[in-house]
Scaffold this active site. Structure first.
Site, PDB file in Angstrom:
ATOM      1  N   LYS A 182       1.001  -1.320  -0.077  1.00 44.20           N
ATOM      2  CA  LYS A 182       0.027   0.227   0.041  1.00 44.20           C
ATOM      3  C   LYS A 182       0.995   1.297  -0.003  1.00 44.20           C
ATOM      4  CE  LYS A 182      -1.623   2.912   2.039  1.00 44.20           C
ATOM      5  NZ  LYS A 182      -1.574   4.338   1.801  1.00 44.20           N
ATOM      6  N   GLY A 234       6.380   5.075   8.566  1.00 43.43           N
ATOM      7  CA  GLY A 234       5.579   6.228   8.720  1.00 43.43           C
ATOM      8  C   GLY A 234       5.719   7.191   9.888  1.00 43.43           C
ATOM      9  N   SER A 235       4.598   7.992  10.230  1.00 42.90           N
ATOM     10  CA  SER A 235       4.778   8.819  11.220  1.00 42.90           C
ATOM     11  C   SER A 235       4.416   8.100  12.559  1.00 42.90           C
ATOM     12  CB  SER A 235       3.795  10.043  11.255  1.00 42.90           C
ATOM     13  OG  SER A 235       2.600   9.491  11.367  1.00 42.90           O
ATOM     14  N   GLY A 239       1.670   4.968  13.258  1.00 34.14           N
ATOM     15  CA  GLY A 239       2.396   3.841  13.600  1.00 34.14           C
ATOM     16  C   GLY A 239       1.504   3.458  14.987  1.00 34.14           C
ATOM     17  N   GLU A 257       8.488   1.391  11.595  1.00 33.17           N
ATOM     18  CA  GLU A 257       9.676   2.236  11.320  1.00 33.17           C
ATOM     19  C   GLU A 257       8.994   3.780  11.293  1.00 33.17           C
ATOM     20  OE1 GLU A 257      12.720   1.562  11.217  1.00 33.17           O
ATOM     21  OE2 GLU A 257      12.755  -0.667  10.672  1.00 33.17           O
ATOM     22  N   CYS A 291      13.853  10.217   7.601  1.00 30.80           N
ATOM     23  CA  CYS A 291      13.498   9.768   9.006  1.00 30.80           C
ATOM     24  C   CYS A 291      14.772   9.829   9.700  1.00 30.80           C
ATOM     25  CB  CYS A 291      12.894   8.523   9.156  1.00 30.80           C
ATOM     26  SG  CYS A 291      13.887   7.138   8.429  1.00 30.80           S
ATOM     27  N   GLU A 390       9.834  16.461  15.275  1.00 28.49           N
ATOM     28  CA  GLU A 390      10.424  16.349  13.730  1.00 28.49           C
ATOM     29  C   GLU A 390       9.860  17.168  12.786  1.00 28.49           C
ATOM     30  OE1 GLU A 390       8.910  12.549  11.863  1.00 28.49           O
ATOM     31  OE2 GLU A 390      10.797  12.361  11.326  1.00 28.49           O
TER      32      GLU A 390
END
Ligand code: NAD
Length: 488
Positions: A182, A234-235, A239, A257, A291, A390
């Protein structure tokens, strides 16, 4: 077969059972080009429940075929896919570039190479991840098999849309799982285009499928009762939702991750040029949308002024590398879209209101597209948002420090824990500091890098589990212990 797809003629269809098919949902995704905001496509399928169910059903059917295929056959299919990806690198990267804005030489080539290498590396493990056995002196022989999980999925972000496919699909498929991809709603084109390469490489129908969609598609996958594993990049916010959905559905396995706010600690006794080069590259690669970018730079007071002078120079030079990703000499493209541009600009604007001193950058470049100058703040308040959150753009914060003890405390005073770097010529100090960082990865005299062979991922809220190396294989298999009674 020549790679047939460009942004214009790519079928706006999902890839199920080795065929491009219409989505059962009428909803569509829209993608814009970040160099000027122009429309790239507004008819990309947003996969719904029926599409996810169809992909899962096809994968379930394919699983027994794929897991039982002779290891060398499975390996050869994966190697062929890697070669096809590489042979078509420019065309695939172009499909990413139209919506991410990343220049080919500086980023596209790297992430296509990463994808191909991940397939090759994991294909090489197929006949080597052999399981274990334990002594039978107690009368029982114990055999441990590494078994595939079944239907697995990868939900990936926009900032490395093709590289992350390799890191997830590579180990999943090598271990005999079926895999549903996806892609991010911001960068779906290159992923969808891989369908024809999947078929050409010889994957049996249903083994490797692609469902474009947004968070709602991701949620259907994360909460699906017959998907056995989700590997997510992703974020942190997403997550956490994925882990919750996994737990509330079928307790599917999850690898996460997630984000980072990684420190680079520069000591007085470092090689200054080396420290400046790594830290400046780290925060500007892929326009800072990485990241594991070193976005907090801590410099010991004895070298502070010299470092700042050179870091400022380096970041000014980086500004000259920002531009149209299609032009020769451009290394840094625009931010991915208007939302990201507003987010990064917002941090820069608020940062100037008492959070720190703007050293360099801070301005938009040009009046169209989402270009921004590489930006550095000094003297930042350690409690400010630019120091703690971030930003995910080419923006770093710098502080000076006196002692190792003080800076280790500040480095670790965060819920992130993805990457860290230490710059010093003293090997004892380097190793001591490396072991004290609360992070999944540490560079000594380097920072913000990765290798296929070694675990990649974060501690604390930066992630759960690891990609790369043997760790990725473990994450896509379940050990089964078989006990043989030899006294019978
Ligand atoms: P995101 O979390 O918004 O989206 C990532 C993916 O999740 C997309 O495919 C999206 O469609 C999907 N998604 C969104 N909501 C969902 C939901 N409720 N359920 C299931 N899926 C959902 O992240 P992003 O903006 O695409 O990526 C940027 C973030 O990714 C940054 O925080 C960055 O640090 C992180 N990142 C981490 C790594 C790593 O390896 N640690 C690598 C790259 C990016």
């Amino acid at each position: 077969m020549a790679f047939p797809w460009s942004a214009k003629n790519l079928p706006k269809q999902i890839f199920i059972n080795n065929e491009y098919v219409d989505s059962k949902s009428s909803k569509k995704l829209t993608v814009h080009n970040p160099t000027d905001g122009s429309l790239v496509a507004d008819d990309i399928p947003l996969s719904g429940e029926q599409d996810v169910d169809a992909a899962v059903a096809a994968a379930e059917k394919a699983f027994p075929v794929w897991r039982k295929m002779a290891p060398n056959e499975r390996r050869n299919i994966m190697l062929k896919f890697a070669q096809l990806v590489e042979d078509n690198a420019i065309a695939v990267a172009e499909l990413t570039r139209v919506s991410l804005g990343a220049p080919y030489k500086a980023f596209g080539a790297f992430e296509i190479g990463l994808c191909a290498e991940a397939f090759r590396y994991n294909a090489g493990w197929i006949d080597k991840f052999g399981g274990e056995s334990w002594p039978q002196e107690d009368g029982f022989l114990k055999i441990v098999r590494n078994e595939p999980l079944g239907v697995t999925a990868g939900i990936v972000p926009w900032n490395g849309p093709v590289g992350t496919i390799g890191l997830k699909a590579g180990p999943a498929l090598a271990m005999g799982n079926c895999f549903i991809l996806k892609p991010s709603e911001k960068t779906p084109l290159s992923s969808l285009a891989l369908g024809s390469l999947i078929k050409e490489a010889g994957f049996p129908p249903g083994v490797f499928q692609i469902l474009s969609g947004d968070g709602s598609t991701g949620a259907l996958i994360a909460s699906h009762m017959r998907i056995r594993k989700v590997s997510f990049t992703g974020s942190i916010a997403t997550g956490k939702k994925i882990q919750e959905m996994a737990a509330k559905s079928n307790l599917k396995r999850v690898t996460l991750e997630l984000g980072g706010k990684s420190p680079a600690v520069v000591f007085d006794d470092c090689d200054l040029e080396n420290a400046v080069t790594w830290t400046a590259n780290a925060i500007t690669a892929n326009t800072g949308q990485v990241c594991f970018a070193a976005s907090r730079v801590y410099v010991q007071e004895g070298i502070y002024d010299k470092f700042i002078e050179k870091y400022k120079e380096a970041m000014k030079a980086k500004s000259k590398e920002v531009g149209d990703p299609e032009k020769e000499g451009t290394n840094i493209g625009p931010l991915v879209d208007e939302a990201q541009f507003k987010r990064v600009s917002g941090f820069i604007e608020r940062g100037q209101k008492g959070q720190g001193k703007l050293l360099v950058g801070g301005q938009r470049i040009g009046d169209k597209g989402y270009y921004i100058e590489p930006t550095v703040f000094t003297d930042v308040d350690p409690n400010s948002e630019i120091h703690c959150q971030e930003i995910f753009g080419p923006v770093s914060v710098v502080r000076s420090f006196k002692t190792e003890e003080e800076i280790m405390k500040l480095s670790n005073d965060t819920n992130f824990g993805l990457m860290a770097g230490v710059f010093t010529q003293d090997i004892n100090k380097a190793l001591r500091v490396a072991s004290e960082f609360e992070s999944g990865m540490v560079g000594i005299n380097c920072v913000s890098l990765m290798f296929m062979t070694s675990p990649f991922g974060g501690s604390k809220e930066s992630g759960l589990g690891r990609e790369c190396g043997i760790h990725a294989l473990r994450a896509f298999t379940e050990p089964k212990t078989i006990m043989v009674n030899l006294t019978y």
